[in-house]
Enzyme design. Structure first.
Site, PDB file in Angstrom:
ATOM      1  N   ALA A   1       0.821  -1.220   0.000  1.00 48.45           N
ATOM      2  CA  ALA A   1       0.000   0.000   0.000  1.00 48.45           C
ATOM      3  C   ALA A   1       0.849   1.262   0.000  1.00 48.45           C
ATOM      4  O   ALA A   1       0.350   2.357  -0.232  1.00 48.45           O
ATOM      5  CB  ALA A   1      -0.923   0.004   1.221  1.00 48.45           C
TER       6      ALA A   1
ATOM      7  N   GLY B   1     -15.865 -15.001  -1.911  1.00 48.09           N
ATOM      8  CA  GLY B   1     -15.004 -14.959  -0.723  1.00 48.09           C
ATOM      9  C   GLY B   1     -13.629 -14.426  -1.074  1.00 48.09           C
ATOM     10  O   GLY B   1     -13.488 -13.292  -1.522  1.00 48.09           O
TER      11      GLY B   1
ATOM     12  N   LYS C   1     -25.060 -13.065  -5.755  1.00 53.21           N
ATOM     13  CA  LYS C   1     -23.696 -13.020  -6.300  1.00 53.21           C
ATOM     14  C   LYS C   1     -23.732 -13.105  -7.828  1.00 53.21           C
ATOM     15  O   LYS C   1     -22.984 -12.416  -8.518  1.00 53.21           O
ATOM     16  CB  LYS C   1     -22.866 -14.155  -5.704  1.00 53.21           C
ATOM     17  CG  LYS C   1     -22.592 -13.966  -4.212  1.00 53.21           C
ATOM     18  CD  LYS C   1     -22.053 -15.238  -3.589  1.00 53.21           C
ATOM     19  CE  LYS C   1     -21.683 -15.071  -2.126  1.00 53.21           C
ATOM     20  NZ  LYS C   1     -21.427 -16.353  -1.450  1.00 53.21           N
TER      21      LYS C   1
END
Ligand code: HSE
Length: 411
Positions: A31, A129, A200
């Site tokens: 990051a 997931g 989904k």
């Protein structure tokens, strides 16, 4: 250091904190700066948790804090989660969610608000997931017309069907195991009735088309009426029984969409996914087929996808990212269920004369297979001339009390 907040400290929310702590060094490198969990919003207190001192019961502590840039929503549902997500976006926070119910029901509104506010609304963890599928569809496969998205989208039902098949345990035992492992929702109805998989699928279809697909328009069946004998038929046919969601693009840009238990060849790539794993097959007109496979539910796999979205936001702060919004239109995108083609295994009472069944299905085809239970006969139908769902339903209505069950074939 970048400050984030987590709203909802349940299975996934606490998993997010755990991944941030466990992989702090890696995350800092990726990051470009460390990620600090500054606040956790929950109704409960967590005195024994390493992040227990960050807990607040007041949402304003997050929205009014200019040092918090990214908010994770892991509350679930469409009630308070919607309200808090809208407030977070209005406060200029990036929002990362695992909440498929919310994305499926209110995605266009949330994405449009994010765009208006110049922030991101990220939802990789809402489907599959820990498997990357949302960003690959948006980005890596964006040069394709996506023709098919199909697969196993719910870990709980896949776990239950796998355990019933392989270990021979009862449905309720398998469900209890799935709940103990944190796969099933607190109220597993949405899993068992296929609604979770349907949401989904609608999210993936919406990404594919760039247009919002209302999940309520998708024909959905769950696994609650699956009988042990159905699994015997699957074994006899060298198939597996899986809850499958399928999106198929039609030439007129509508789509065939369905979520239902289906018999699928054991050698099909989707069928490799057992236990809590998901497998999503994507077919693009340039790519051909690609399979996305892995842990479709559970604390750390889902948190893995959430934290990846947090990192993505952190890397793009000040620059507007990525995910496109969904257009909302009146055009009927989902083809009426009755018009969709179908092949199925049909289980009938053995008192029916076989010639009657052959005559009933005529050119559509009816192939007798070995019955797996006394007093019944079993047929594979629809393998000849195309048979529609409406035509199959009409024929089964004619046989009425003699119908024991029917399961579609994945073709
Ligand atoms: N209950 C869901 C499942 C969790 O079993 O797939 C992950 O979305």
């Amino acid at each position: 250091m970048i400050n984030i907040a987590i709203m909802g400290y349940g299975v996934v929310g606490s998993g997010v904190a755990e991944v941030c702590r466990m992989n702090a060094d890696t995350i800092r490198k990726k990051a470009g700066r460390g990620i600090n969990i500054k606040k956790i919003l929950d109704l409960r207190d967590f005195p024994d948790d390493p992040f227990g001192d960050r807990v607040t019961h007041r949402a304003g502590d997050i929205f009014e804090d200019p040092d918090i840039a990214i908010v994770v929503e892991t509350i679930g549902g469409t009630g308070i989660a919607l309200d808090l997500s809208l407030q977070a976006l209005r406060s200029g926070k990036h929002v990362v969610t695992s909440n498929k119910e919310l994305v499926a029901a209110h995605g266009p509104e949330l994405m449009a608000l994010a765009q208006q506010m110049g922030v991101s609304y990220m939802y990789e963890a809402s489907v599959g997931g820990g498997i990357p599928i949302v960003r690959p569809l948006h980005k890596c496969l964006s040069a394709n017309v996506i023709q098919t998205v199909a697969g196993i989208l719910n870990g709980t039902t896949n776990y239950i069907l796998t355990r019933m098949d392989a270990a021979g345990i009862r449905f309720d035992q398998a469900l209890a195991e799935a709940q103990a492992k944190g796969y099933a929702e607190q109220n597993p109805t949405a899993d068992l009735d296929g609604l979770d998989a349907c949401r989904k699928l609608a999210i993936l279809g919406s990404i594919t088309l760039g247009e919002y697909i209302d999940s309520r328009k998708v024909h959905t069946e769950g696994i609650t009426s699956i009988m042990p004998t159905d699994l015997l038929y699957a074994q006899h046919l060298q198939m597996k029984l899986k809850l499958i969601g399928r999106f198929r693009l039609l030439p007129d840009r509508r789509a065939d969409m369905i979520v239902a238990p289906m018999l699928i060849s054991r050698s099909h790539p989707i069928a490799v996914a057992d236990d809590v794993n998901n497998a999503i097959l994507v077919e693009g007109n340039a790519l051909g087929e690609a399979l996305f496979y892995g842990r479709g539910a559970g604390k750390l796999p889902t948190a893995s996808a959430v934290v990846a979205d947090v990192i993505e936001c952190a890397m793009h702060l000040g620059r507007l990212p990525h995910l496109t919004t969904w257009a909302v239109s009146d055009r009927p995108i989902v083809r009426p269920h009755d018009e969709c083609p179908v092949q199925a295994l049909v289980r009938l009472h053995d008192r029916l004369p076989p010639d009657q069944i052959r005559a009933l299905f005529g050119p559509h085809g009816a192939e007798l297979i070995e019955a797996q239970d006394l007093h019944e006969q079993a047929w594979l139908v629809g393998q000849g001339a195309p048979l529609s769902e409406g035509q199959l339903a009409a024929r089964l209505r004619m046989l009425d009390a003699d119908v024991i069950g029917r399961i579609r074939l994945f073709v």
